[in-house]
Design an enzyme around this catalytic site. Structure first.
Site, PDB file in Angstrom:
ATOM      1  N   ASN A   1       0.840  -1.192   0.000  1.00 37.73           N
ATOM      2  CA  ASN A   1       0.000   0.000   0.000  1.00 37.73           C
ATOM      3  C   ASN A   1       0.880   1.248   0.000  1.00 37.73           C
ATOM      4  O   ASN A   1       2.107   1.145  -0.005  1.00 37.73           O
ATOM      5  CB  ASN A   1      -0.967  -0.003   1.189  1.00 37.73           C
ATOM      6  CG  ASN A   1      -0.224  -0.093   2.504  1.00 37.73           C
ATOM      7  OD1 ASN A   1       0.557   0.787   2.852  1.00 37.73           O
ATOM      8  ND2 ASN A   1      -0.436  -1.182   3.241  1.00 37.73           N
TER       9      ASN A   1
ATOM     10  N   ASP B   1      -3.934  -5.969   4.744  1.00 36.24           N
ATOM     11  CA  ASP B   1      -4.984  -6.773   5.377  1.00 36.24           C
ATOM     12  C   ASP B   1      -5.143  -8.130   4.712  1.00 36.24           C
ATOM     13  O   ASP B   1      -5.765  -9.023   5.272  1.00 36.24           O
ATOM     14  CB  ASP B   1      -6.325  -6.019   5.304  1.00 36.24           C
ATOM     15  CG  ASP B   1      -6.342  -4.842   6.253  1.00 36.24           C
ATOM     16  OD1 ASP B   1      -5.884  -5.000   7.390  1.00 36.24           O
ATOM     17  OD2 ASP B   1      -6.789  -3.747   5.845  1.00 36.24           O
TER      18      ASP B   1
ATOM     19  N   PRO C   1      -3.062 -11.455  10.068  1.00 34.19           N
ATOM     20  CA  PRO C   1      -3.449 -11.225  11.472  1.00 34.19           C
ATOM     21  C   PRO C   1      -3.716  -9.743  11.732  1.00 34.19           C
ATOM     22  O   PRO C   1      -2.976  -8.897  11.229  1.00 34.19           O
ATOM     23  CB  PRO C   1      -2.233 -11.698  12.268  1.00 34.19           C
ATOM     24  CG  PRO C   1      -1.166 -12.040  11.304  1.00 34.19           C
ATOM     25  CD  PRO C   1      -1.700 -11.963   9.924  1.00 34.19           C
ATOM     26  N   ASP C   2      -4.767  -9.454  12.487  1.00 33.73           N
ATOM     27  CA  ASP C   2      -5.039  -8.065  12.882  1.00 33.73           C
ATOM     28  C   ASP C   2      -4.299  -7.833  14.202  1.00 33.73           C
ATOM     29  O   ASP C   2      -4.756  -8.255  15.275  1.00 33.73           O
ATOM     30  CB  ASP C   2      -6.547  -7.843  13.035  1.00 33.73           C
ATOM     31  CG  ASP C   2      -6.883  -6.373  13.232  1.00 33.73           C
ATOM     32  OD1 ASP C   2      -6.085  -5.668  13.889  1.00 33.73           O
ATOM     33  OD2 ASP C   2      -7.928  -5.927  12.739  1.00 33.73           O
ATOM     34  N   ILE C   3      -3.160  -7.199  14.111  1.00 31.41           N
ATOM     35  CA  ILE C   3      -2.248  -7.073  15.260  1.00 31.41           C
ATOM     36  C   ILE C   3      -2.899  -6.271  16.392  1.00 31.41           C
ATOM     37  O   ILE C   3      -2.868  -6.657  17.561  1.00 31.41           O
ATOM     38  CB  ILE C   3      -0.913  -6.425  14.830  1.00 31.41           C
ATOM     39  CG1 ILE C   3      -0.349  -7.158  13.598  1.00 31.41           C
ATOM     40  CG2 ILE C   3       0.105  -6.427  15.962  1.00 31.41           C
ATOM     41  CD1 ILE C   3       0.755  -6.411  12.861  1.00 31.41           C
TER      42      ILE C   3
ATOM     43  N   PHE D   1      -4.428   3.563  14.652  1.00 27.02           N
ATOM     44  CA  PHE D   1      -4.701   4.617  13.672  1.00 27.02           C
ATOM     45  C   PHE D   1      -5.884   4.189  12.819  1.00 27.02           C
ATOM     46  O   PHE D   1      -6.091   2.993  12.592  1.00 27.02           O
ATOM     47  CB  PHE D   1      -3.476   4.849  12.771  1.00 27.02           C
ATOM     48  CG  PHE D   1      -2.428   5.719  13.418  1.00 27.02           C
ATOM     49  CD1 PHE D   1      -1.712   5.258  14.505  1.00 27.02           C
ATOM     50  CD2 PHE D   1      -2.179   6.994  12.942  1.00 27.02           C
ATOM     51  CE1 PHE D   1      -0.756   6.053  15.124  1.00 27.02           C
ATOM     52  CE2 PHE D   1      -1.227   7.808  13.539  1.00 27.02           C
ATOM     53  CZ  PHE D   1      -0.515   7.341  14.638  1.00 27.02           C
TER      54      PHE D   1
ATOM     55  N   LYS E   1     -13.726   1.535  15.637  1.00 30.40           N
ATOM     56  CA  LYS E   1     -12.444   0.822  15.787  1.00 30.40           C
ATOM     57  C   LYS E   1     -11.947   0.900  17.233  1.00 30.40           C
ATOM     58  O   LYS E   1     -11.400  -0.062  17.760  1.00 30.40           O
ATOM     59  CB  LYS E   1     -11.382   1.408  14.848  1.00 30.40           C
ATOM     60  CG  LYS E   1     -11.457   0.786  13.471  1.00 30.40           C
ATOM     61  CD  LYS E   1     -10.450   1.350  12.504  1.00 30.40           C
ATOM     62  CE  LYS E   1     -10.901   0.951  11.098  1.00 30.40           C
ATOM     63  NZ  LYS E   1     -10.231   1.655  10.035  1.00 30.40           N
TER      64      LYS E   1
ATOM     65  N   LYS F   1     -11.596  -2.742  18.680  1.00 33.00           N
ATOM     66  CA  LYS F   1     -10.218  -3.216  18.871  1.00 33.00           C
ATOM     67  C   LYS F   1      -9.704  -2.935  20.286  1.00 33.00           C
ATOM     68  O   LYS F   1      -8.543  -3.182  20.588  1.00 33.00           O
ATOM     69  CB  LYS F   1      -9.296  -2.581  17.828  1.00 33.00           C
ATOM     70  CG  LYS F   1      -9.723  -2.898  16.385  1.00 33.00           C
ATOM     71  CD  LYS F   1      -8.599  -2.682  15.399  1.00 33.00           C
ATOM     72  CE  LYS F   1      -9.061  -2.934  13.989  1.00 33.00           C
ATOM     73  NZ  LYS F   1      -7.943  -3.050  13.041  1.00 33.00           N
TER      74      LYS F   1
HETATM   75  N1  CTP Z   1      -3.750  -2.926  11.793  1.00 28.29           N
HETATM   76  C1  CTP Z   1      -3.233  -4.046  12.400  1.00 28.29           C
HETATM   77  N2  CTP Z   1      -3.169  -5.223  11.702  1.00 28.29           N
HETATM   78  C2  CTP Z   1      -3.609  -5.304  10.430  1.00 28.29           C
HETATM   79  C3  CTP Z   1      -4.175  -4.145   9.820  1.00 28.29           C
HETATM   80  C4  CTP Z   1      -4.223  -2.988  10.535  1.00 28.29           C
HETATM   81  O1  CTP Z   1      -2.826  -3.983  13.553  1.00 28.29           O
HETATM   82  N3  CTP Z   1      -3.523  -6.431   9.778  1.00 28.29           N
HETATM   83  C5  CTP Z   1      -3.797  -1.685  12.564  1.00 28.29           C
HETATM   84  C6  CTP Z   1      -3.133  -0.488  11.915  1.00 28.29           C
HETATM   85  O2  CTP Z   1      -1.779  -0.394  12.267  1.00 28.29           O
HETATM   86  C7  CTP Z   1      -3.940   0.670  12.456  1.00 28.29           C
HETATM   87  C8  CTP Z   1      -5.316   0.065  12.684  1.00 28.29           C
HETATM   88  O3  CTP Z   1      -5.141  -1.350  12.694  1.00 28.29           O
HETATM   89  O4  CTP Z   1      -3.451   1.090  13.706  1.00 28.29           O
HETATM   90  C9  CTP Z   1      -6.337   0.429  11.674  1.00 28.29           C
HETATM   91  O5  CTP Z   1      -6.006   0.006  10.425  1.00 28.29           O
HETATM   92  P1  CTP Z   1      -7.033   0.204   9.212  1.00 28.29           P
HETATM   93  O6  CTP Z   1      -6.450  -0.400   7.997  1.00 28.29           O
HETATM   94  O7  CTP Z   1      -7.506   1.623   9.153  1.00 28.29           O
HETATM   95  O8  CTP Z   1      -8.277  -0.602   9.703  1.00 28.29           O
HETATM   96  P2  CTP Z   1      -8.632  -2.098   9.545  1.00 28.29           P
HETATM   97  O9  CTP Z   1      -8.371  -2.789  10.842  1.00 28.29           O
HETATM   98  O10 CTP Z   1      -7.956  -2.669   8.373  1.00 28.29           O
HETATM   99  O11 CTP Z   1     -10.183  -2.009   9.367  1.00 28.29           O
HETATM  100  P3  CTP Z   1     -11.013  -1.669   8.066  1.00 28.29           P
HETATM  101  O12 CTP Z   1     -10.440  -2.435   6.936  1.00 28.29           O
HETATM  102  O13 CTP Z   1     -12.377  -2.095   8.459  1.00 28.29           O
HETATM  103  O14 CTP Z   1     -10.914  -0.185   7.886  1.00 28.29           O
END
Ligand code: CTP
Length: 398
Positions: free
Chosen positions: A210, A280, A305-307, A323, A337, A341
């Site tokens: 990205n 993602d 993984p969503d960290i 963020f 969020k 989260k």
């Molecule tokens: N983040 C994370 N792990 C991921 C993707 C995102 O920890 N795989 C964290 C980013 O570092 C940021 C926050 O999640 O602090 C929000 O990221 P964002 O891309 O805006 O949101 P998403 O969780 O991807 O949600 P959505 O796609 O619904 O906007």
């Protein structure tokens, strides 16, 4: 709307310029200090006039330039008295030697002795001079009394030789000045900052990623360092200069690697700031060899993984900042969020708004906390980082 915070606003900086080839860089340093709304007064040594004119420094600073010890016999007392910080850039071996030896035979060396605040020196000289044990001893001596040294760096020197002796970059000197004047309200805190994009590989040469540049995350890491924290920066690919004085720098490629690096370092961490933009999605399979263009390509993706979510679910988790980079004024999504989260703070920004978003030095953020939302005007990412860390410090205290 809360106001932007300029770290050097209304600070009086007394800048000593000595006789090295890097003297011309003083003009850039003055400009950068003035951008931060500091007031700069310059003291030149006689030798520096061989490299730069007093008029250039007067025009850059907008203030009278001082040089003669006896022009006004009290200036060696009055100039330091009104200063918040002294910086000598470039600092020659001669000036360093005079300072370390307590010699006061011109205006700058006299001011250095009569000043009792923070002093930053940026040595600049030929590498042989820099390596000379006398110079090293002098620098050690200055360090032992709290004088802050920035640089010198390795590079091609004025003589055409390679070596350590080139004055630190102006951006590094600025960072050191800001750090010297910053409050240390995050000292003893262990902070993980993530930054930049991740790369999810399709084959050994192609990946999806990205547009994140890492600028916001690196600015946050610098703000944490300035405020005295031990910072681990976990970064996806970025062209940015790695901040100085990090506890460690971990370079990762994929979201999974970023997740693993965060969790490996989580024990004992007080604060996690997820400024990265981890991808993602990742291809379900990574081909071992380059995909042929004649291949019919159908890519299936899986979620990474969503960290943030994973840390938010931990029972004894650190203070957590996420963020929300949204396209459009979607504060509602950012608020969701925060709750979903389980973060303490979400920093919202609309990446489509002018001046915000990817690869620019500015951002317009809103800091969202459980019972509070604070919008900020367009500001530099360094200022935004300070605002975020102010909110973190408040949250720690509250
Ligand atoms: N983040 C994370 N792990 C991921 C993707 C995102 O920890 N795989 C964290 C980013 O570092 C940021 C926050 O999640 O602090 C929000 O990221 P964002 O891309 O805006 O949101 P998403 O969780 O991807 O949600 P959505 O796609 O619904 O906007």
């Amino acid at each position: 709307m809360k106001n932007r915070k300029k770290l050097l606003k209304n600070k009086n900086i007394l800048l000593g310029v000595t006789g090295g080839v890097a003297a011309y860089k003083a003009v850039d340093l003055i400009r950068r200090l003035k951008d931060e709304e500091a007031s700069v007064t310059v003291i030149m040594t006689d030798a520096s006039k061989n490299f730069i004119t007093s008029l250039s420094l007067e025009i850059a600073s907008g203030n009278r330039v001082y040089s003669d010890l006896f022009d006004n016999p009290m200036s060696h007392i009055n100039l330091p008295r009104n200063a918040d910080l002294m910086v000598v850039a470039p600092a020659t071996a001669n000036m360093i030697g005079k300072f370390a030896g307590g010699i006061a035979d011109d205006l700058l060396s006299t001011c250095l002795l009569s000043f009792n605040g923070k002093v930053v020196i940026a040595p600049s000289m030929n590498w042989r001079m820099y390596e000379n044990p006398i110079v090293q001893e002098n620098l050690e001596r200055l360090k032992s009394i709290g004088i802050v040294q920035v640089g010198p760096e390795k590079g091609t020197l004025a003589c055409g030789e390679e070596g350590v002796g080139r004055m630190a970059e102006v951006s590094e000197i600025m960072e050191t000045i800001k750090s010297s004047l910053s409050s240390k309200d995050l000292s003893k805190k262990k902070i993980i900052v993530t930054a930049g994009p991740t790369r999810e590989y399709l084959d050994p040469v192609r990946f999806i990623s990205n547009r994140s540049s890492g600028k916001m995350g690196y600015a946050v890491a610098r703000a944490c360092i300035r405020r005295g924290a031990d910072v681990i920066l976990i970064s996806g690919h970025s062209y940015l200069r790695t901040p100085g004085n990090l506890k460690s720098f971990i370079s990762v490629e994929t979201s999974q690697e970023m997740r693993d690096a965060v969790f490996k370092n989580l024990r004992g961490t007080d604060i996690v700031i997820m400024a990265a933009a981890p991808a993602d999605f990742s291809p379900e399979t990574k081909r071992k060899t380059k995909i042929d263009k004649m291949d019919k390509l159908n890519i299936h993706f899986k979620n990474t993984p969503d960290i943030l979510l994973e840390i938010g679910r931990l029972r004894n988790r650190p203070l957590l900042v996420g963020f929300a980079a949204e396209t459009g004024n979607r504060l509602d999504r950012a608020r969701t969020k925060l709750l979903q989260k389980k973060t303490d703070i979400i920093v919202f920004n609309d990446v489509t708004s002018p001046g915000s978003g990817f690869d620019v030095d500015t951002n317009r953020i809103t800091i969202i906390e459980k019972n509070k939302e604070t919008p900020f005007p367009l500001m530099t990412k360094d200022e935004a980082a300070e605002a975020i860390m102010d909110a973190v410090v408040n949250s720690l205290q509250g």
